[in-house]
Design a protein around this motif. Structure first.
Motif, PDB file in Angstrom:
ATOM      1  N   ALA A 115       0.837  -1.203   0.000  1.00 58.65           N
ATOM      2  CA  ALA A 115       0.000   0.000   0.000  1.00 58.65           C
ATOM      3  C   ALA A 115       0.867   1.247   0.000  1.00 58.65           C
ATOM      4  CB  ALA A 115      -0.908   0.003   1.228  1.00 58.65           C
ATOM      5  N   THR A 116       0.519   2.210  -0.857  1.00 66.73           N
ATOM      6  CA  THR A 116       1.218   3.492  -0.884  1.00 66.73           C
ATOM      7  C   THR A 116       0.268   4.583  -1.361  1.00 66.73           C
ATOM      8  OG1 THR A 116       3.243   4.631  -1.594  1.00 66.73           O
ATOM      9  CG2 THR A 116       2.142   3.232  -3.231  1.00 66.73           C
ATOM     10  N   VAL A 117       0.715   5.815  -1.272  1.00 64.41           N
ATOM     11  CA  VAL A 117      -0.123   6.938  -1.702  1.00 64.41           C
ATOM     12  C   VAL A 117      -0.192   6.972  -3.227  1.00 64.41           C
ATOM     13  CG1 VAL A 117       0.387   8.332   0.332  1.00 64.41           C
ATOM     14  CG2 VAL A 117       1.796   8.587  -1.691  1.00 64.41           C
ATOM     15  N   HIS A 118      -1.276   7.529  -3.741  1.00 68.61           N
ATOM     16  CA  HIS A 118      -1.394   7.702  -5.182  1.00 68.61           C
ATOM     17  C   HIS A 118      -0.447   8.821  -5.606  1.00 68.61           C
ATOM     18  CE1 HIS A 118      -3.049   8.298  -9.164  1.00 68.61           C
ATOM     19  NE2 HIS A 118      -3.791   7.219  -8.991  1.00 68.61           N
ATOM     20  N   ILE A 119       0.269   8.603  -6.685  1.00 71.79           N
ATOM     21  CA  ILE A 119       1.264   9.595  -7.146  1.00 71.79           C
ATOM     22  C   ILE A 119       0.607  10.953  -7.397  1.00 71.79           C
ATOM     23  CG2 ILE A 119       2.982  10.117  -8.929  1.00 71.79           C
ATOM     24  CD1 ILE A 119       3.719   7.731  -7.160  1.00 71.79           C
ATOM     25  N   ALA A 120      -0.618  10.964  -7.912  1.00 67.17           N
ATOM     26  CA  ALA A 120      -1.305  12.238  -8.188  1.00 67.17           C
ATOM     27  C   ALA A 120      -1.509  13.052  -6.911  1.00 67.17           C
ATOM     28  CB  ALA A 120      -2.643  11.978  -8.867  1.00 67.17           C
ATOM     29  N   ARG A 121      -1.609  12.381  -5.788  1.00 69.85           N
ATOM     30  CA  ARG A 121      -1.798  13.097  -4.520  1.00 69.85           C
ATOM     31  C   ARG A 121      -0.580  13.951  -4.175  1.00 69.85           C
ATOM     32  NH1 ARG A 121      -3.178  10.376   1.324  1.00 69.85           N
ATOM     33  NH2 ARG A 121      -3.520  12.335   2.414  1.00 69.85           N
ATOM     34  N   LEU A 122       0.581  13.562  -4.678  1.00 70.79           N
ATOM     35  CA  LEU A 122       1.801  14.314  -4.378  1.00 70.79           C
ATOM     36  C   LEU A 122       1.798  15.696  -5.024  1.00 70.79           C
ATOM     37  CD1 LEU A 122       4.447  11.473  -4.761  1.00 70.79           C
ATOM     38  CD2 LEU A 122       3.280  12.248  -2.684  1.00 70.79           C
ATOM     39  N   PHE A 123       1.006  15.889  -6.090  1.00 72.19           N
ATOM     40  CA  PHE A 123       0.902  17.219  -6.690  1.00 72.19           C
ATOM     41  C   PHE A 123       0.236  18.187  -5.715  1.00 72.19           C
ATOM     42  CE2 PHE A 123       0.703  14.520 -10.652  1.00 72.19           C
ATOM     43  CZ  PHE A 123       1.982  14.835 -11.079  1.00 72.19           C
ATOM     44  N   ARG A 124      -0.704  17.673  -4.900  1.00 67.21           N
ATOM     45  CA  ARG A 124      -1.419  18.503  -3.933  1.00 67.21           C
ATOM     46  C   ARG A 124      -0.776  18.481  -2.549  1.00 67.21           C
ATOM     47  NH1 ARG A 124      -4.994  15.097  -6.143  1.00 67.21           N
ATOM     48  NH2 ARG A 124      -5.378  14.020  -4.163  1.00 67.21           N
ATOM     49  N   ALA A 125      -0.059  17.406  -2.240  1.00 64.80           N
ATOM     50  CA  ALA A 125       0.535  17.250  -0.908  1.00 64.80           C
ATOM     51  C   ALA A 125       1.987  16.792  -1.048  1.00 64.80           C
ATOM     52  CB  ALA A 125      -0.286  16.250  -0.098  1.00 64.80           C
ATOM     53  N   PRO A 126       2.886  17.682  -1.471  1.00 67.19           N
ATOM     54  CA  PRO A 126       4.286  17.291  -1.705  1.00 67.19           C
ATOM     55  C   PRO A 126       5.005  16.801  -0.453  1.00 67.19           C
ATOM     56  CG  PRO A 126       4.010  19.676  -1.929  1.00 67.19           C
ATOM     57  CD  PRO A 126       2.638  19.098  -1.814  1.00 67.19           C
ATOM     58  N   ALA A 127       4.484  17.119   0.733  1.00 69.95           N
ATOM     59  CA  ALA A 127       5.120  16.651   1.970  1.00 69.95           C
ATOM     60  C   ALA A 127       5.067  15.132   2.104  1.00 69.95           C
ATOM     61  CB  ALA A 127       4.450  17.301   3.181  1.00 69.95           C
ATOM     62  N   LEU A 128       4.207  14.469   1.322  1.00 65.92           N
ATOM     63  CA  LEU A 128       4.103  13.011   1.363  1.00 65.92           C
ATOM     64  C   LEU A 128       5.183  12.314   0.530  1.00 65.92           C
ATOM     65  CD1 LEU A 128       0.238  12.571   1.041  1.00 65.92           C
ATOM     66  CD2 LEU A 128       1.622  12.239   3.088  1.00 65.92           C
ATOM     67  N   LYS A 129       5.948  13.086  -0.230  1.00 68.11           N
ATOM     68  CA  LYS A 129       6.917  12.457  -1.132  1.00 68.11           C
ATOM     69  C   LYS A 129       7.956  11.594  -0.412  1.00 68.11           C
ATOM     70  CE  LYS A 129      10.123  13.021  -4.929  1.00 68.11           C
ATOM     71  NZ  LYS A 129      10.779  13.900  -5.895  1.00 68.11           N
ATOM     72  N   PRO A 130       8.562  12.030   0.707  1.00 69.72           N
ATOM     73  CA  PRO A 130       9.549  11.153   1.364  1.00 69.72           C
ATOM     74  C   PRO A 130       8.967   9.779   1.741  1.00 69.72           C
ATOM     75  CG  PRO A 130       9.731  13.372   2.226  1.00 69.72           C
ATOM     76  CD  PRO A 130       8.500  13.351   1.357  1.00 69.72           C
ATOM     77  N   ALA A 131       7.735   9.749   2.218  1.00 71.36           N
ATOM     78  CA  ALA A 131       7.099   8.475   2.561  1.00 71.36           C
ATOM     79  C   ALA A 131       6.880   7.629   1.314  1.00 71.36           C
ATOM     80  CB  ALA A 131       5.774   8.723   3.277  1.00 71.36           C
ATOM     81  N   ALA A 132       6.453   8.273   0.225  1.00 71.73           N
ATOM     82  CA  ALA A 132       6.237   7.544  -1.024  1.00 71.73           C
ATOM     83  C   ALA A 132       7.555   6.995  -1.569  1.00 71.73           C
ATOM     84  CB  ALA A 132       5.564   8.449  -2.056  1.00 71.73           C
ATOM     85  N   VAL A 133       8.616   7.789  -1.492  1.00 72.60           N
ATOM     86  CA  VAL A 133       9.934   7.335  -1.945  1.00 72.60           C
ATOM     87  C   VAL A 133      10.355   6.093  -1.167  1.00 72.60           C
ATOM     88  CG1 VAL A 133      12.399   7.916  -1.875  1.00 72.60           C
ATOM     89  CG2 VAL A 133      10.760   9.545  -2.837  1.00 72.60           C
ATOM     90  N   ARG A 134      10.145   6.116   0.132  1.00 66.73           N
ATOM     91  CA  ARG A 134      10.506   4.963   0.965  1.00 66.73           C
ATOM     92  C   ARG A 134       9.712   3.722   0.550  1.00 66.73           C
ATOM     93  NH1 ARG A 134      14.688   3.454   4.232  1.00 66.73           N
ATOM     94  NH2 ARG A 134      13.989   2.268   6.013  1.00 66.73           N
ATOM     95  N   ASP A 135       8.420   3.902   0.260  1.00 68.55           N
ATOM     96  CA  ASP A 135       7.592   2.777  -0.177  1.00 68.55           C
ATOM     97  C   ASP A 135       8.129   2.171  -1.470  1.00 68.55           C
ATOM     98  OD1 ASP A 135       5.971   3.321   1.988  1.00 68.55           O
ATOM     99  OD2 ASP A 135       4.432   4.338   0.804  1.00 68.55           O
ATOM    100  N   TRP A 136       8.484   3.018  -2.428  1.00 69.19           N
ATOM    101  CA  TRP A 136       8.974   2.514  -3.710  1.00 69.19           C
ATOM    102  C   TRP A 136      10.342   1.859  -3.577  1.00 69.19           C
ATOM    103  CZ3 TRP A 136       6.602   2.352  -8.578  1.00 69.19           C
ATOM    104  CH2 TRP A 136       5.289   2.815  -8.578  1.00 69.19           C
ATOM    105  N   GLN A 137      11.152   2.304  -2.614  1.00 72.80           N
ATOM    106  CA  GLN A 137      12.422   1.623  -2.342  1.00 72.80           C
ATOM    107  C   GLN A 137      12.171   0.202  -1.846  1.00 72.80           C
ATOM    108  OE1 GLN A 137      14.058   4.469   0.419  1.00 72.80           O
ATOM    109  NE2 GLN A 137      15.415   5.355  -1.125  1.00 72.80           N
ATOM    110  N   LYS A 138      11.089   0.007  -1.103  1.00 72.01           N
ATOM    111  CA  LYS A 138      10.752  -1.315  -0.582  1.00 72.01           C
ATOM    112  C   LYS A 138      10.475  -2.318  -1.704  1.00 72.01           C
ATOM    113  CE  LYS A 138       8.922   0.211   3.854  1.00 72.01           C
ATOM    114  NZ  LYS A 138       7.714   0.347   4.700  1.00 72.01           N
TER     115      LYS A 138
END
Length: 198
Positions: A158-181
């Motif tokens: 489970a991870t955030v939808h990439i489109a959400r990062l356009f509205r909430a860029p503060a979520l990017k570090p968490a999303a990056v960590r998820d994709w590293q997994k």
């Protein structure tokens, strides 16, 4: 399907690659995807390729792509809530009709609430973000412990939808960590099964 409406919108089928180890599931096709008849070709797909596939050690040619819903809702991306009865019916229809993963699939990445709902039955990607969750058809109603999949199981990350990062860029570090997994999972270094206490 309740999302088909009058049949004027196009169905955007999944792009399943026979040997792909990963399936990335999104929410629904956008305008660009509907025009091209292929998932993740618009702004979200471009950002995923540029910022996130590299974190997973993958490129577009190695990943299957799909959406929880294969049609647009009234020509827009403004969907009813994921818990709405109509949405649940649409998700169930699309999964049954369109979702045909390869037997080489090792991991499903659910980006956002709709993708998580169609793959696991859970409706909040924020609550499960970064965790592996069993697929909906494994009949695990409640996880009382940290779940580690058996080698024969295909889990959902489970991870955030990439489109959400356009509205909430503060979520990017968490999303990056998820994709590293994803890279770690494919390498067999994550997750580590918990050992019982001595």
């Amino acid at each position: 399907c309740p999302f088909w409406q009058d049949g004027t919108g196009g169905v955007v089928p999944d792009r399943m690659l026979a040997g792909a180890p990963v399936i990335v599931m999104g929410q629904n096709p956008g305008e660009e995807e509907e025009a091209a008849g292929e998932p993740f070709v618009g702004r979200t797909g471009q950002r995923m390729e540029q910022d996130f596939f590299v974190r997973a050690g993958l490129d577009r040619s190695q990943v299957s792509l799909g959406n929880a819903l294969r049609c647009r809702w009234h020509g827009s991306n403004n969907l009813p809530p994921v818990t709405d009865r109509l949405v649940r019916e649409g998700l169930a229809h699309c999964r049954k009709r369109w979702f045909v993963p390869s037997d080489r699939t090792k991991l499903i990445v659910a980006t956002g609430d709709y993708a998580l709902a169609t793959t696991t039955g859970h409706t909040s990607a924020s609550e499960w973000r970064g965790w592996l969750v069993p697929q909906i058809d494994t009949h695990r109603k409640h996880l009382s412990t940290v779940w580690t999949p058996d080698p024969s199981e295909v889990p959902v990350l489970a991870t955030v939808h990439i489109a959400r990062l356009f509205r909430a860029p503060a979520l990017k570090p968490a999303a990056v960590r998820d994709w590293q997994k994803i890279r770690w999972f494919l390498n067999g270094t994550w997750p580590q099964r918990l050992l019982p206490p001595l």
